[in-house]
Write a protein that holds these residues in place. Structure first.
Motif, PDB file in Angstrom:
ATOM      1  N   TYR A 215       0.999  -1.077  -0.156  1.00  0.00           N
ATOM      2  CA  TYR A 215      -0.039  -0.003   0.144  1.00  0.00           C
ATOM      3  C   TYR A 215       0.898   1.156  -0.103  1.00  0.00           C
ATOM      4  N   ASN A 253      -8.191  -2.832   7.608  1.00  0.00           N
ATOM      5  CA  ASN A 253      -7.198  -2.848   6.141  1.00  0.00           C
ATOM      6  C   ASN A 253      -8.092  -3.203   5.360  1.00  0.00           C
ATOM      7  N   PHE A 256     -10.397  -0.654   3.592  1.00  0.00           N
ATOM      8  CA  PHE A 256      -9.756   0.174   2.380  1.00  0.00           C
ATOM      9  C   PHE A 256      -9.921  -0.739   1.185  1.00  0.00           C
ATOM     10  N   TYR A 260     -11.498   1.242  -1.877  1.00  0.00           N
ATOM     11  CA  TYR A 260     -10.750   1.474  -3.172  1.00  0.00           C
ATOM     12  C   TYR A 260     -11.737   0.939  -4.203  1.00  0.00           C
ATOM     13  N   HIS A 264     -17.931   0.662  -0.147  1.00  0.00           N
ATOM     14  CA  HIS A 264     -17.929   1.310   1.235  1.00  0.00           C
ATOM     15  C   HIS A 264     -19.360   1.927   1.144  1.00  0.00           C
ATOM     16  N   ASN A 295      -2.771   5.314   8.967  1.00  0.00           N
ATOM     17  CA  ASN A 295      -3.234   4.628   7.965  1.00  0.00           C
ATOM     18  C   ASN A 295      -4.768   4.711   7.841  1.00  0.00           C
ATOM     19  N   TYR A 299      -7.245   6.112   4.758  1.00  0.00           N
ATOM     20  CA  TYR A 299      -8.386   5.269   4.082  1.00  0.00           C
ATOM     21  C   TYR A 299      -9.707   6.221   4.219  1.00  0.00           C
TER      22      TYR A 299
END
Length: 610
Positions: A215, A253, A256, A260, A264, A295, A299
């Protein structure tokens, strides 16, 4: 544990194993000691008592008995071998509890003492591995991945440990540390080594870390691949069989991946927001907390950008700024407290030493009255002469150490000043270009690492100083109005050492109070040379084409004064006294046809040869 028929003597107490360590065994050992006032063993008792409380999750009591062990040893059993061996367990317990409470300086001190005693009286290799692992974790939490890696590599040399089930965790940790140090090929090698051990727990951690590594390299297909594997593993195992945060990392994670792929929803954002709030509400943030929440914020930023909620994007960047600031403040607080304690301790040692010298001198005079007059006179003469020589040597040594502590204390005061100005510049960019802000925040983190490393050293090479200045100027020239700069140096920079962070404040003033007020492009020129008057002095000349020193001072007087020049002045005075040179700086306005055309700073500092 023992029978009444056995003879209770000191050897029996020393060699008695309190196994298993439970309330009954520890209580029985206490009764043995109470049966005879002449027996030594209270250090051993309190050490086992502290460990028992730790097993029972009574952390306050465990720390109390750990400190009680140390007090009893120092007051009653100091120097006794079997008592000293027991200290190892007490220091380990104290270190573990302070680590859990994030009191990292205290924890490190306890673990290092535990390690020293263990290496003096080695019992079992696993004890050393546990201590080294804890020390490595502390250094990482304090933002020192290099030191953390050094201790993890010591563990790797242990052939017995490498074939145990814990080897997977070791290789995973080493892989993470290489990632922090931007040695990504080495990081991938060790993370894949970890995967060779068939374990859901080690696999979950390794796949998660591989995903985060790709990432950061913006190889999203690989990142999604590893994040997805980690998610599948986390769904199949019970959370009680592993650390709770391992499952949280994997689940987080995977959010994400959804973001991406535009899968979501509102709940995804709510979950990530709750995670950020839970971490940022902590009173103390360590490196693992910081990196995890950064991180998560990345996101969230991606999600908000996809939804074109740019106000939320800015708020998330602001939170990243706050997290980095809080983490750095904790580091500076730890360093400053450590230096202040050392400074006060040194002053007390000087007072004690003076009293001891006075007592020794009085004792010597009483002893001299018992011998003949001639011998007495000769002894007195030689004794006084020796005391004078030793005292002068000790005074010089103490003065050097005191000066060293003073300059490190001043340097620690300068670090927050530098960090605040640099972070503030990054934050101001959020209103202008949020995409650039992310890039520059990463660049600043690299610059900050070199500043933190240099600030912990008494001296750095001129090569390191120039490299840090160059990184700083590159960052500043992108964050502010464009300006050009050049650094001139024809010296052998690797062989010359100077105090760190002396030059940067003047460069910062040239930018902020000089050229930032210009409408046209600014220029800064930095030149290094050896002073013509003294080959032991490095001369640094900083020239800018800004509004001039007098104008900058007039502007500053309307606001709050800068503290950096005062700190540099104090540090130069300390170095001048230490090395017997005229360390100083001058600031003069440059003029063309009677009009101010810029500022020149002439800084002279001692040269220390390697």
């Amino acid at each position: 544990m023992f029978s009444q028929s056995e003879k209770i003597n000191q050897h029996y107490v020393d060699t008695l194993l309190i196994e298993p360590i439970d309330s009954l065994q520890v209580s029985n050992f206490k009764n043995i000691l109470l049966s005879n006032d002449e027996l030594k063993g209270w250090t051993k008792y309190y050490a086992h008592k502290s460990f028992l409380c730790l097993k029972q999750s009574k952390r306050d009591s465990a720390l109390f008995y750990s400190e009680k062990t140390i007090d009893v040893y120092n007051s009653d059993e100091a120097g006794y071998t079997y008592a000293e061996r027991s200290l190892q367990r007490a220091y380990y317990v104290g270190g573990w509890i302070h680590k859990r409470r994030k009191n990292y300086n205290e924890s490190l001190n306890f673990f290092l003492k535990s390690l020293d005693i263990h290496r003096k009286y080695p019992d079992h290799y696993k004890i050393e591995v546990y201590i080294l692992t804890s020390i490595a974790e502390i250094h990482l939490a304090m933002g020192n991945p290099e030191l953390s890696l050094r201790y993890q590599k010591q563990i790797e040399k242990d052939s017995l440990y490498k074939i145990s089930y814990q080897a997977a965790n070791l290789f995973n940790q080493i892989g993470i540390l290489y990632g922090y140090l931007d040695k990504r090929d080495s990081s991938k090698i060790y993370l894949h080594k970890s995967l060779k051990y068939e374990s859901d727990r080690s696999g979950l951690a390794a796949y998660t870390n591989l995903g985060e590594l790709f990432y950061k390299e913006e190889q999203m297909d690989s990142a999604i691949h590893y994040f997805s594997i980690a998610k599948r593993i986390s769904d199949t195992i019970d959370i009680s069989s592993l650390r709770a945060d391992s499952k949280v990392f994997a689940q987080t994670n995977y959010h994400f991946v959804d973001i991406y792929n535009n899968k979501h929803d509102k709940e995804t954002i709510n979950v990530l927001t709750r995670i950020v709030d839970s971490v940022t509400s902590l009173k103390k943030v360590d490196k693992e907390d910081r990196d995890f929440v950064l991180n998560v914020l990345d996101y969230l930023i991606l999600a908000y950008e996809k939804e074109r909620r740019f106000k939320k994007v800015k708020e998330s960047y602001k939170k990243k700024f706050d997290v980095v600031t809080l983490f750095n403040q904790e580091l500076f607080k730890e360093d400053l407290q450590k230096i202040e304690v050392g400074y006060k301790t040194k002053l007390k040692e000087e007072q004690i030493s003076n009293l001891e010298q006075l007592n020794n001198s009085q004792k010597q005079k009483l002893d001299q009255q018992k011998i003949t007059a001639i011998v007495s006179i000769c002894s007195l003469f030689l004794g006084v002469l020796l005391i004078i020589v030793l005292y002068k040597r000790k005074t010089l040594k103490d003065k050097y150490e005191k000066v060293n502590l003073e300059q490190r204390l001043l340097l620690s005061q300068m670090n927050p000043h530098f960090t605040y100005n640099a972070l503030n510049s990054v934050y101001n960019l959020l209103d202008v270009n949020s995409k650039k802000a992310k890039t520059y925040l990463l660049s600043f983190s690299k610059l900050l690492r070199s500043v933190l490393e240099n600030s912990r050293k008494d001296f750095i090479s001129l090569e390191e100083e120039i490299e840090t200045l160059d990184n700083y100027l590159v960052l500043k020239s992108k964050l502010m109005a464009k300006f050009e700069y050049v650094i001139n140096c024809e010296l052998t920079i690797a062989d010359i050492f100077i105090p760190p962070m002396l030059i940067q404040p003047f460069v910062e003033n040239a930018i902020i109070h000089g050229i930032s007020a210009l409408k046209e492009s600014g220029k800064i020129e930095i030149t290094f040379s050896v002073s013509e008057d003294n080959s032991q002095i490095l001369k640094c000349i900083i020239v800018d084409n800004g509004v001039g020193y007098a104008n900058a001072i007039h502007k500053k007087s309307k606001n709050k004064p800068s503290i950096s020049s005062d700190i540099v002045n104090d540090r130069l005075k300390i170095y001048g006294d230490k090395f017997k040179v005229n360390a100083n700086f001058q600031i003069v306005d440059l003029k063309e046809n009677g009009v101010v055309s810029g500022t020149k700073v002439i800084l002279e500092t001692p040269i220390i040869k390697e």
